[in-house]
Each structure stands twice: as structure tokens, then as C-alpha cells.
Design an enzyme around this catalytic site. Structure first.
Site, PDB file in Angstrom:
ATOM      1  N   ASN A   1       0.824  -1.198   0.000  1.00 48.38           N
ATOM      2  CA  ASN A   1       0.000   0.000   0.000  1.00 48.38           C
ATOM      3  C   ASN A   1       0.864   1.256   0.000  1.00 48.38           C
ATOM      4  OD1 ASN A   1      -1.830   2.029   0.439  1.00 48.38           O
ATOM      5  ND2 ASN A   1      -3.015   0.919   1.968  1.00 48.38           N
ATOM      6  N   ASP A   2       1.510   1.505   1.127  1.00 48.21           N
ATOM      7  CA  ASP A   2       2.255   2.755   1.270  1.00 48.21           C
ATOM      8  C   ASP A   2       3.370   2.912   0.232  1.00 48.21           C
ATOM      9  OD1 ASP A   2       0.657   3.323   3.468  1.00 48.21           O
ATOM     10  OD2 ASP A   2       1.999   2.225   4.812  1.00 48.21           O
ATOM     11  N   VAL A   3       3.975   1.790  -0.154  1.00 47.96           N
ATOM     12  CA  VAL A   3       5.115   1.896  -1.071  1.00 47.96           C
ATOM     13  C   VAL A   3       4.709   2.248  -2.501  1.00 47.96           C
ATOM     14  CG1 VAL A   3       6.564   0.341   0.270  1.00 47.96           C
ATOM     15  CG2 VAL A   3       5.164  -0.591  -1.557  1.00 47.96           C
TER      16      VAL A   3
ATOM     17  N   ALA B   1       0.741   2.468   7.459  1.00 51.94           N
ATOM     18  CA  ALA B   1       0.965   3.846   7.894  1.00 51.94           C
ATOM     19  C   ALA B   1      -0.364   4.584   8.091  1.00 51.94           C
ATOM     20  CB  ALA B   1       1.831   4.585   6.892  1.00 51.94           C
TER      21      ALA B   1
END
Lengths: 102, 483
Positions: free
Chosen positions: B409-411, B450
């Protein structure tokens, strides 16, 4: 100021080792590829298990029950750190090896 | 005759002492060589073994030859028992645990080392207290005891919390107040060291209550230090705690003028710090930022996303990939949790047979530790050449037909590039957005680790495939086989 200088003089050998080791540590690590970050962290984790030597020394000179109990605990925990650390690192790296061979 | 015995004693003492010191020297060199070899893929495994050999040598030499004021190591039976016990438990845990749980395991073992360091300081101080003689509280010896106790305790408590968090047993406390509490703890601990060291020459026994209080505060600080940190910052914390334990071990070396402990500890302390900084760089964040915990601070400028989510069916996805020229897989922790790395590799083999080029774009902090994802994919026999670091994968993104994001997700969150208000702004990402088609496989619409919105999911080119990574991949593999 005097006491600081005296401190330095008394412990000059240890301070030398500390300063040189700091630079050595930085130098040895600085070019590691990101792939190896995890195994390296794990390997370094095992190396600080060297604290077990201190645990053995303290245990080896303990005479009363409390010290013996705590010392025993310290040796067990230190060994966990050393053995667990090295075995886990080896397990991680084993997989890299298998791959490069093929 | 008596003098002869005296002389023999002196000689044997120096002989044992020399062997001990030489062993420590060899061990230190092996640690350095081991670390050096660990930083190259080809030599890494041997490096680990060399370091382990050095450690065994140092331990054996200590038991056999160490003398303190001429007195050899006692309680040998108990020591051997403790080592046997520790070896058995450590070995069993290390062999049994799944590769996905590796980060928490490293954290756990790190905590054990920290605890051992703290215990050593505690026992030494109690020993001084029992002597009942006045001790100079301002000595370097005392400083080593206090710092060893403090750093070891913080490292132990912090590592245990990190272990709990990674294992999903402990949640985050992301209250901005934590920042001030932690600063207060640091001030109190420093004040304690200064207070104890300026007591002059006193009986150590009188200082014991203060020492226990100091110990307790250090433990609590360790907990509250890690509590607010979460998300992608977790590996950084573990690496930092790792270097803490190194320093704590070095304090023990200072205590006993033990060169092996000193070099080993400091080496890990400095190497660990550099590793921590490297990890921070990979996320484009400063170490201070991570520690003080800016994460989850200010509200994101983007706020809630409005947009429509479009789903894709398994069969459509299989067709889409089978007729692509180039597919890039972006694996995340979701893939690891679902233990789907083997299926993922199976999918990529089938696609390769169909003439599709498949690569894996690995973000430096994908998974829970840097390089964690590489280890997991290596476990599934994915060849080295297929793993591409995100910096190398990004320029080729516009030529990629399908990017398939699995449990990440965050990456891949474009907010890192577009939204200065986002907590991850500035973090390098895999530019999945640039590909022609984007497929995101996710369990649900939950936010990433996050806890920030991801506008990629609402993008025109994006299709979602909800479900457990393993189940979905199995269906895709079946579809692909049927095609």
C-alpha cells in the site's frame, strides 16, 4: 577539566578501541546492498551477543544466591541472543545461496 | 620450594591470560571479517559462520582461562547448563519460526542481549553494595555500570514492544503528547546518571534504591520510546535498538576491560547506527523524525479521497496478464502474511511460459524490514535477476502493461510525491501509477500500515481485486492454466 583528562588517561586503551571500532564499523557496513540489510542486521544482532562473556564472568564469580540466579538468567538470555541470532541469519542466507546456485 | 610454586603460578597465570587475550583478538578479527563478508551476497553466509566461530572461541576461552584477581571462573556446571538451555531454546525458536516472522524474531533476540547487559550491571552493583565499603560513584567503572543498565533496559523493553507490535499483539499509541513524555524521560534518566555520579564516595548499598528506580524508569522509557512508532518506521527502530544493545555490550567490555566485548559491542553499535541511517535514507526521512515520531502528526492535506473503486474479476485479470508483454509485481507485506510467495512465483512461471516478461519491483522497505521481501521471495525460489529495486524499476514503468500490487500500500502511494502534507511525503515509491494498467490485490479497503489514504486505488487505470492474497493468486493460477 582535570577529571576529564584523568578519565581519558586512565581509560586511554578502551577509548582508543572504541574510537577505532566506530570508524571500522562505519567503513565495513557502508557499501552493503539493500537486499542484505535484513541478514546484516540479524548478523550484527548475533555479534552483540558477545555480552554473554560478561554474563559468564559475572556468573563465574557469583557467590550468593541472588547473584547466581540473576547470573544464570543473564547467561541463558545471552546464549539465546548468540545462538538464535546466528541460526536465524544462517536460515535467511541459506535461501540466497540456493538461488544463486541455480 | 615455595618460591618455585609461586613462580609456576605466575607463569601459568600469564600463559592462560595470554591465550585468553589472543583468543579475544582472534574473535574480534573474526567479528570484523564476518561483518565485512555479510555485506556481500556471495560471502554473506560464510561471514556469518566466521563470526559464530569467533563467538564460540571467545566463550570457550573465557570459561577456561578467565581470571579475576587470580580467581578462575566458578559455577562452571551451572554456566554450562545455562548455555545448553539457551542454545536449545534459541536454536528451536530460530529453526521453527516462519520466515515472515523474521523481523520480530530479530527484535526478540536483540531484547535478550539487552536484558543480559542490564543484568550484568545490576549484579555488579549489588556486589559492590554487599562489600559495604565506600565506592567512588564518579568513576568510569560506575559510568559503565549505569550506562550498561540504562541502555540495556531501554533496548530490552523497546525490543519486546517492537516484537509485540510486529506480531500484532501490541497497538500503537500515536498521541503527540508521547513526544513530550519521551523527552521528559530522557531528561530524567540523564539527571539520574548525573545525580548518582556526583554522590562522591559513598556506600553503594545506600544507592541501591536509587539504582532500582533508575532501572524501572529505563524500562518504562523503553516501552514509551517504541509505543508511538509504527508503520514503515518499525525496521528503523529495530535497527536502532540493535545498535543500542551493541553499546550496552560494550559497556560490559569497559567494566571488565574485556577487548572482545568492547570491539564486538562498539562494532555493532556503529554499524547498526549506519544501517539505521541507510534505512532512513531509503525512506527519505531523518532519524530524528522517526524517533520523535512525526508519523500520524499533522492531518494530510488531501484528507478523505472521493472516487470510485472499480473491481476486476479473476478471469479478466488472467486474460489481461496473459496477453501482456510486460508485467511487474509489486509485493508487500500482505503477500508475506498470506504466505503467498510460492503461488506468486507459480503465477510468474506460467506467465513466462506464455512469453510474458515478469519482474518484481522491490521497494527498499517492502515487508517489515529492509530486504525482508527479497528474503521471502528467495524462499520461494524466485531468481535473483527478477528482483529489481524500485529505483531501477521506475524508469521502465511507462512500458509496463500491467502492474500488479499484491498486499502493498504505502510503497505505491502517490501521496509520497504529490502531497506535501502527507506523512510519507518525500519517501521514494514504486511508481505503479505510470504503468498502463494497475491491478491492486488487497484484503479490503483498509488503510495501509501507515494508516493513510491511497489515491492510487481511485485512479482511472486502477482495478481492485479484493480477497486474501493466497486465495486470489490460487484462482489466478487456475485461470491462467485453463487459458
Amino acid at each position: 577539566m582535570d577529571s576529564v583528562l584523568e578519565f581519558f588517561y586512565v581509560h586511554r586503551e578502551a577509548i582508543f578501541i572504541v574510537v577505532l571500532s566506530i570508524f571500522l564499523g562505519i567503513e565495513v557496513i557502508s557499501h552493503v546492498p539493500a537486499i542484505l540489510h535484513t541478514p546484516l542486521m540479524s548478523g550484527a544482532n548475533a555479534i552483540h551477543g558477545v555480552v554473554i562473556i560478561g554474563a559468564i564472568i559475572v556468573m563465574g564469580h557469583a557467590h550468593d544466591t541472588l547473584s547466581i540466579i540473576l547470573g544464570f538468567l543473564a547467561v541463558v538470555l545471552g546464549t539465546l541472543n548468540v545462538v538464535g541470532g546466528f541460526v536465524v541469519t544462517d536460515r535467511m542466507l541459506e535461501m540466497f545461496k540456493k538461488k544463486t546456485k541455480k | 620450594m615455595d618460591t618455585l610454586i609461586e613462580i609456576t603460578k605466575v607463569i601459568s597465570f600469564t600463559l592462560g591470560g595470554s591465550i585468553l587475550e589472543v583468543s579475544y583478538l582472534i574473535a574480534s578479527v573474526l567479528f570484523i571479517i564476518g561483518l565485512k563478508m555479510l555485506s556481500h551476497p556471495d560471502t554473506a553466509r560464510r561471514g556469518n559462520l566466521w563470526a559464530a566461530l569467533g563467538m564460540s572461541l571467545a566463550i570457550l576461552a573465557t570459561i577456561l582461562f578467565h581470571r579475576m584477581d587470580g580467581e578462575p571462573i566458578g559455577n562452571i556446571g551451572l554456566i554450562v547448563l545455562a548455555i545448553a538451555l539457551g542454545t536449545l531454546i534459541g536454536w528451536l525458536i530460530a529453526v521453527k519460526v516462519k520466515m515472515t516472522a523474521m523481523p520480530q524474531l530479530v527484535s526478540f533476540f536483540n531484547g535478550m542481549g539487552g536484558a543480559a547487559a542490564a543484568l550484568i550491571s545490576l549484579i555488579e552493583f549489588q556486589h559492590l553494595a554487599r562489600l559495604g565499603e565506600p565506592v567512588n560513584m564518579g568513576s568510569g567503572f560506575m559510568l559503565a555500570i549505569l550506562l550498561g543498565l540504562m541502555i540495556g533496559s531501554v533496548s530490552f523493553a523497546g525490543s519486546m514492544v517492537a516484537f509485540g507490535k510486529l506480531d500484532g499483539r501490541v497497538g500503537d499509541i500515536r498521541n503527540p503528547v508521547m513526544r513530550y513524555i519521551n523527552i521528559a524521560f530522557m531528561v530524567v534518566l540523564t539527571a539520574f546518571v548525573v545525580f548518582l555520579m556526583t554522590r562522591g564516595s559513598v556506600e553503594a548499598g545506600a544507592m541501591l534504591p536509587y539504582l532500582y528506580l533508575f532501572f524501572a524508569i529505563a524500562l518504562i522509557y523503553g516501552v514509551s520510546f517504541v509505543m508511538p512508532i509504527g508503520g514503515a518506521d518499525m525496521p528503523v527502530v529495530i535497527s536502532l535498538l540493535n545498535s543500542f544493545t551493541g553499546v550496552a555490550a560494550a559497556m560490559g567490555g569497559f567494566l571488565y576491560s574485556n577487548q572482545a566485548m568492547l570491539t564486538g559491542g562498539i562494532l555493532v553499535g556503529s554499524a547498526g547506527t549506519i544501517l539505521t541511517v541507510l534505512m532512513c535514507k531509503a525512506m527519505n526521512r531523518s532519524l530524528l523524525n522517526v524517533i520523535v515520531g512525526a508519523f500520524g502528526g499533522g492531518p494530510s492535506a488531501a484528507g478523505q479521497e472521493d472516487g470510485t473503486i472499480r473491481e476486476i474479476s479473476v478471469s479478466d485479470l488472467a486474460v489481461l496478464m496473459a496477453y501482456s508483454r510486460k508485467v511487474v509485481v509489486v509485493p508487500g507485506y500482505g503477500l508475506a502474511v498470506a504466505q503467498a510467495q510460492h503461488l506468486c512465483h507459480e503465477m510468474d512461471k506460467i506467465l513466462e511460459e506464455k512469453g510474458v516478461e515478469v519482474k518484481y519491483a522491490i521497494h527498499p522497505v517492502a515487508g517489515r524490514m529492509p530486504g525482508h521481501m527479497n528474503v521471502l521471495l528467495a524462499e520461494a525460489d524466485v531468481p535473483y535477476e527478477k528482483l529489481v529495486e524500485s529505483d531501477d524499476a521506475n524508469p521502465d514503468m511507462p512500458n509496463t502493461d500491467v502492474v500488479i500490487v499484491i498486499g502493498a500500500n504505502d510503497v505505491v502511494n502517490p501521496a509520497a510525491e504529490d502531497d506535501p502534507g502527507s506523512p510519507i511525503y518525500g519517501m521514494p515509491i514504486v511508481k505503479a501509477r505510470d504503468a498502463r494498467n494497475i491491478v491492486v490485490m488487497k484484503r479490503g479497503m483498509g488503510k495501509g500500515y501507515a494508516a493513510i489514504e491511497n489515491s492510487l486505488f481511485f485512479h482511472d487505470k486502477t482495478r481492485m481485486l479484493f480477497g486474501d492474497a493466497k486465495g486470489s493468486l490460487q484462482k489466478i493460477v487456475n485461470e491462467l492454466k485453463a487459458l
